[in-house]
Scaffold this active site. Structure first.
Site, short mmCIF file in Angstrom:
data_model
loop_
_atom_site.label_atom_id
_atom_site.label_comp_id
_atom_site.label_asym_id
_atom_site.label_seq_id
_atom_site.Cartn_x
_atom_site.Cartn_y
_atom_site.Cartn_z
N SER A 22 -4.55 60.86 59.32
CA SER A 22 -3.85 60.17 60.08
C SER A 22 -2.37 60.43 59.89
O SER A 22 -1.95 61.31 59.22
CB SER A 22 -3.78 58.43 59.84
OG SER A 22 -3.71 58.38 58.21
N GLU A 24 2.08 59.83 60.54
CA GLU A 24 3.05 59.09 60.67
C GLU A 24 4.14 59.71 61.37
O GLU A 24 4.66 60.56 61.37
CB GLU A 24 3.32 58.50 59.24
CG GLU A 24 4.38 57.45 59.12
CD GLU A 24 4.76 56.94 57.91
OE1 GLU A 24 3.65 56.56 57.17
OE2 GLU A 24 5.72 56.76 57.43
N ASP A 115 13.45 46.88 52.89
CA ASP A 115 14.31 46.74 52.09
C ASP A 115 15.66 46.26 52.84
O ASP A 115 15.98 46.52 54.02
CB ASP A 115 14.79 48.30 51.60
CG ASP A 115 13.73 48.98 50.67
OD1 ASP A 115 13.60 48.24 49.80
OD2 ASP A 115 13.40 50.04 51.14
N PHE A 222 15.34 61.96 49.86
CA PHE A 222 14.42 61.02 50.03
C PHE A 222 13.98 60.44 48.75
O PHE A 222 13.87 59.50 48.37
CB PHE A 222 13.17 61.63 50.74
CG PHE A 222 13.12 61.66 52.24
CD1 PHE A 222 14.40 60.91 52.92
CD2 PHE A 222 12.59 62.46 52.87
CE1 PHE A 222 14.43 61.14 54.18
CE2 PHE A 222 12.50 62.55 54.30
CZ PHE A 222 13.68 61.97 54.94
N HIS A 272 -2.86 60.79 54.79
CA HIS A 272 -1.84 60.49 55.61
C HIS A 272 -0.79 61.34 55.66
O HIS A 272 -0.01 61.42 54.65
CB HIS A 272 -1.89 59.18 55.47
CG HIS A 272 -0.68 58.28 56.12
ND1 HIS A 272 -0.91 57.94 57.65
CD2 HIS A 272 0.63 57.88 56.12
CE1 HIS A 272 0.02 57.38 58.03
NE2 HIS A 272 1.18 57.44 57.30
P1 FAD Z 1 6.10 44.84 47.80
O1 FAD Z 1 4.73 45.25 47.63
O2 FAD Z 1 6.27 43.56 48.31
O3 FAD Z 1 6.71 45.37 46.64
C1 FAD Z 1 8.14 45.36 46.22
C2 FAD Z 1 8.30 45.33 44.99
O4 FAD Z 1 8.45 43.75 44.60
C3 FAD Z 1 7.57 46.02 44.03
O5 FAD Z 1 8.55 46.41 42.86
C4 FAD Z 1 6.51 45.07 43.27
O6 FAD Z 1 6.24 45.47 41.99
C5 FAD Z 1 7.45 44.12 43.26
N1 FAD Z 1 6.67 42.65 43.60
C6 FAD Z 1 5.60 42.55 44.52
N2 FAD Z 1 4.95 41.31 44.46
C7 FAD Z 1 5.60 40.61 43.40
C8 FAD Z 1 5.74 39.31 42.69
N3 FAD Z 1 4.65 38.37 43.31
N4 FAD Z 1 6.40 39.02 41.79
C9 FAD Z 1 7.38 40.00 41.23
N5 FAD Z 1 7.38 41.28 41.70
C10 FAD Z 1 6.59 41.61 42.73
N6 FAD Z 1 10.02 50.69 55.04
C11 FAD Z 1 10.54 50.14 56.19
O7 FAD Z 1 11.67 49.67 56.17
N7 FAD Z 1 9.83 50.53 57.29
C12 FAD Z 1 8.69 51.42 57.03
O8 FAD Z 1 8.08 51.55 58.28
C13 FAD Z 1 8.08 51.88 55.97
N8 FAD Z 1 6.89 52.43 55.70
C14 FAD Z 1 6.41 52.60 54.62
C15 FAD Z 1 5.11 53.38 54.50
C16 FAD Z 1 4.59 53.58 53.24
C17 FAD Z 1 3.09 54.26 53.12
C18 FAD Z 1 5.37 53.35 52.12
C19 FAD Z 1 4.95 53.67 50.74
C20 FAD Z 1 6.53 52.78 52.13
C21 FAD Z 1 7.01 52.28 53.34
N9 FAD Z 1 8.27 51.62 53.22
C22 FAD Z 1 8.94 51.39 54.79
C23 FAD Z 1 9.35 51.31 52.42
C24 FAD Z 1 9.05 50.13 51.86
O9 FAD Z 1 9.50 49.09 52.70
C25 FAD Z 1 9.90 50.06 50.51
O10 FAD Z 1 9.23 50.71 49.52
C26 FAD Z 1 9.95 48.45 49.87
O11 FAD Z 1 11.11 48.59 49.02
C27 FAD Z 1 8.95 47.98 49.43
O12 FAD Z 1 7.78 47.41 50.25
P2 FAD Z 1 6.37 46.87 49.80
O13 FAD Z 1 5.87 46.34 50.90
O14 FAD Z 1 5.70 48.00 49.00
O15 FAD Z 1 7.01 45.80 48.65
#
Ligand code: FAD
Length: 291
Positions: A22, A24, A115, A222, A272
């Site tokens: 895939s 991106e 973020d 990055f 990906h």
């Molecule tokens: P989560 O899974 O919610 O985790 C965030 C943090 O919180 C982690 O440290 C985790 O350990 C902690 N955590 C989770 N649940 C709990 C809980 N219940 N209690 C305590 N701690 C917890 N960003 C963008 O803005 N736009 C994008 O399009 C984008 N695409 C991405 C694509 C990929 C493949 C990846 C890997 C990242 C992408 N990101 C994007 C970045 C992402 O938004 C950031 O890395 C963000 O900081 C974390 O998002 P997450 O969904 O992984 O968060």
């Protein structure tokens, strides 16, 4: 070595199908950029990706830009996956945007926390990606295939590697189908991550995210922001090449192709590619890998 859940990738038959890949993209910012990107997509579609995803809200891009590129991809006959971040959003806004995507025929979402600028804390209705996954399942049932992010080298804000693995498991338990990783250049980190989630009883496909190496200062930037490690030997080589773009590119292709081969050989269920909105590096990489 653990295998990375090759079996059972939703929607992918195990019978002699092509290895799933895939691509991106991020939303283009100008009409000229959008026009140029049409050809980039066309070139990459020739490799028959399973889907193409578009980032959301990253690097100052807008939701409208994301949805517009997603619409274009769907109209070109390719399956689009829309990234979707929830931090700071109300449930009303999230529901309405997801409904828009459903109405557009989008079936695949990359559910993310996203973020906020530092100092905003964790206000709002959604604190973690797992909250978004649960919300999507509650509101939209099984309409969407939900991907989530995985961090083989641990998310930079995680309390500990184990806490991060548990947070990943929570996203899957909330209803996510599969995952795409942050990029990395150390295959062992990925294999250990897969082993770690399997120990927690999680067995969804975890697809490695592959970042090109074409521009060393961009890559360092990055990596500082995402916590993805550039091993010292790669860093030193890149520094030594200075402005020699051709050598950086040749070295980058070698390193990334070898990483992909290692991952495939150890059971990665797909790859990906972070294309950075360019086709040349990814196409050459696919050629090397026979994809
Ligand atoms: P989560 O899974 O919610 O985790 C965030 C943090 O919180 C982690 O440290 C985790 O350990 C902690 N955590 C989770 N649940 C709990 C809980 N219940 N209690 C305590 N701690 C917890 N960003 C963008 O803005 N736009 C994008 O399009 C984008 N695409 C991405 C694509 C990929 C493949 C990846 C890997 C990242 C992408 N990101 C994007 C970045 C992402 O938004 C950031 O890395 C963000 O900081 C974390 O998002 P997450 O969904 O992984 O968060």
């Amino acid at each position: 070595m653990p295998t990375a859940c090759r079996e059972g990738r939703p929607g992918v038959s195990n019978v002699a199908t092509a290895f799933p890949i895939s691509f991106e993209f991020f939303p283009t910012k100008t009409p000229e950029g959008a026009a140029k990107h049409v050809q980039v997509r066309k070139d990459l579609y020739a490799r028959q990706p399973e889907f193409c995803s578009v980032t959301y809200g990253a690097g100052g891009s807008t939701q409208a830009g994301t949805f517009s590129m997603v619409r274009d991809i769907q109209a070109e006959g390719m399956q689009a996956a829309c990234h979707f971040s929830c931090i700071g959003a109300t449930s009303e806004k999230v529901r309405s945007e997801l409904q828009q995507l459903k109405d557009m025929g989008v079936k695949r979402i990359m559910a993310l926390r996203g973020d906020l600028p530092s100092g905003y804390g964790l206000g709002g209705e959604f604190h973690y990606a797992s909250d978004l996954v649960a919300f999507i399942r509650k509101e939209f049932g099984d309409w969407f295939h939900i991907e989530v992010a995985a961090y083989p080298e641990t998310h930079p804000q995680a309390k500990s590697p184990d806490a991060d693995l548990r947070a990943f498991a929570t996203k899957i338990q909330a209803g996510a189908n599969s995952a795409i990783t942050q990029y990395f250049y150390n295959a062992d980190a990925y294999l250990r991550f897969v082993e770690g989630i399997q120990a927690l009883g999680v067995s969804v496909p975890v697809v490695p995210g592959i970042m090109p190496i074409t521009n060393s200062s961009q890559l360092m930037r990055f990596s500082d922001a995402t916590g993805a490690e550039i091993p010292r030997w790669i860093r030193l080589r890149l520094q030594a090449y200075g402005d020699d773009v051709a050598s950086i590119r040749a070295f980058g292709l070698d390193v990334v192709a070898r990483l992909c081969e290692q991952l495939r050989a150890n059971g990665a269920p797909g790859l990906h590619f972070y294309t950075m909105n360019q086709s040349a590096f990814t196409l050459e990489l696919c050629d090397r890998l026979g994809l």
